[in-house]
Design a protein around this motif. Structure first.
Motif, PDB file in Angstrom:
ATOM      1  N   UNK A   1       0.839  -1.170   0.000  1.00 53.07           N
ATOM      2  CA  UNK A   1       0.000   0.000   0.000  1.00 53.07           C
ATOM      3  C   UNK A   1       0.886   1.236   0.000  1.00 53.07           C
ATOM      4  N   UNK A   2       0.553   2.226  -0.791  1.00 50.10           N
ATOM      5  CA  UNK A   2       1.259   3.491  -0.824  1.00 50.10           C
ATOM      6  C   UNK A   2       0.948   4.269   0.450  1.00 50.10           C
ATOM      7  N   UNK A   3       1.956   4.946   1.055  1.00 45.38           N
ATOM      8  CA  UNK A   3       1.686   5.722   2.252  1.00 45.38           C
ATOM      9  C   UNK A   3       0.609   6.774   2.042  1.00 45.38           C
ATOM     10  N   UNK A   4       0.500   7.346   0.847  1.00 46.10           N
ATOM     11  CA  UNK A   4      -0.469   8.404   0.608  1.00 46.10           C
ATOM     12  C   UNK A   4      -1.904   7.882   0.625  1.00 46.10           C
ATOM     13  N   UNK A   5      -2.124   6.565   0.563  1.00 41.73           N
ATOM     14  CA  UNK A   5      -3.477   6.038   0.590  1.00 41.73           C
ATOM     15  C   UNK A   5      -4.040   5.981   2.006  1.00 41.73           C
ATOM     16  N   UNK A   6      -3.209   6.208   3.002  1.00 44.37           N
ATOM     17  CA  UNK A   6      -3.692   6.252   4.372  1.00 44.37           C
ATOM     18  C   UNK A   6      -4.526   7.509   4.564  1.00 44.37           C
ATOM     19  N   UNK A   7      -5.662   7.419   5.255  1.00 40.00           N
ATOM     20  CA  UNK A   7      -6.489   8.611   5.466  1.00 40.00           C
ATOM     21  C   UNK A   7      -5.889   9.598   6.472  1.00 40.00           C
ATOM     22  N   UNK A   8      -4.879   9.163   7.242  1.00 42.44           N
ATOM     23  CA  UNK A   8      -4.199  10.035   8.203  1.00 42.44           C
ATOM     24  C   UNK A   8      -2.701   9.902   7.992  1.00 42.44           C
ATOM     25  N   UNK A   9      -2.041  11.020   7.760  1.00 40.92           N
ATOM     26  CA  UNK A   9      -0.594  11.000   7.546  1.00 40.92           C
ATOM     27  C   UNK A   9       0.069  12.098   8.371  1.00 40.92           C
ATOM     28  N   UNK A  10       1.358  11.949   8.584  1.00 41.79           N
ATOM     29  CA  UNK A  10       2.176  12.970   9.221  1.00 41.79           C
ATOM     30  C   UNK A  10       3.580  12.879   8.660  1.00 41.79           C
ATOM     31  N   UNK A  11       4.325  13.932   8.820  1.00 43.43           N
ATOM     32  CA  UNK A  11       5.758  13.884   8.587  1.00 43.43           C
ATOM     33  C   UNK A  11       6.408  14.766   9.640  1.00 43.43           C
ATOM     34  N   UNK A  12       7.685  14.497   9.909  1.00 39.96           N
ATOM     35  CA  UNK A  12       8.398  15.219  10.956  1.00 39.96           C
ATOM     36  C   UNK A  12       9.693  15.760  10.364  1.00 39.96           C
ATOM     37  N   UNK A  13       9.851  17.080  10.438  1.00 41.00           N
ATOM     38  CA  UNK A  13      11.056  17.727   9.936  1.00 41.00           C
ATOM     39  C   UNK A  13      11.852  18.334  11.076  1.00 41.00           C
TER      40      UNK A  13
END
Length: 118
Positions: A1-13
């Motif tokens: 599954x592509x990460x973008x298909x998740x309905x909830x995402x985050x990233x940390x910079x």
């Protein structure tokens, strides 16, 4: 599954280096039940792209109050730095289960910023 298909995402910079906060651990929880207790749904880590893939699988999104817990102290300690914030908790409400939610965290040892992007 592509990460973008998740309905909830985050990233940390990591804003001190301008790079992804690779290895930073996080926990996703949701308030559940009559007693309104936090129920952990997923543990994850920021990857080399700063993303935390698969926080929720498609169809797993439910309305209610959720929390992203970021272990900032552990991240900075591994880099030989002290953190003013031992952790960051971002508590938010999902009111529309059909929308996608992106909740980024921008982080330094003495500050953080978060926002909601759809």
């Amino acid at each position: 599954m592509e990460p973008s298909s998740s309905p909830l995402t985050t990233h940390v910079l990591d804003t001190t280096s301008g790079l992804p906060a690779q290895g930073l651990s996080l926990h996703l929880s949701r308030l559940e039940g009559q007693g309104q207790q936090w129920m952990e749904l997923r543990k994850s880590y920021a990857n080399a792209d700063s993303c935390c893939p698969r926080l929720l699988e498609p169809g797993q999104m439910k309305g209610g109050t959720c929390k992203l817990f970021f272990d900032t102290q552990g991240y900075w300690k591994k880099r030989g730095q002290e953190s003013f914030y031992p952790y960051v908790e971002v508590v938010f409400t999902i009111t529309n289960e059909t929308q996608k939610f992106h909740v980024p965290l921008l982080l330094s040892p003495r500050s953080y910023t978060t926002y909601r992007r759809s």
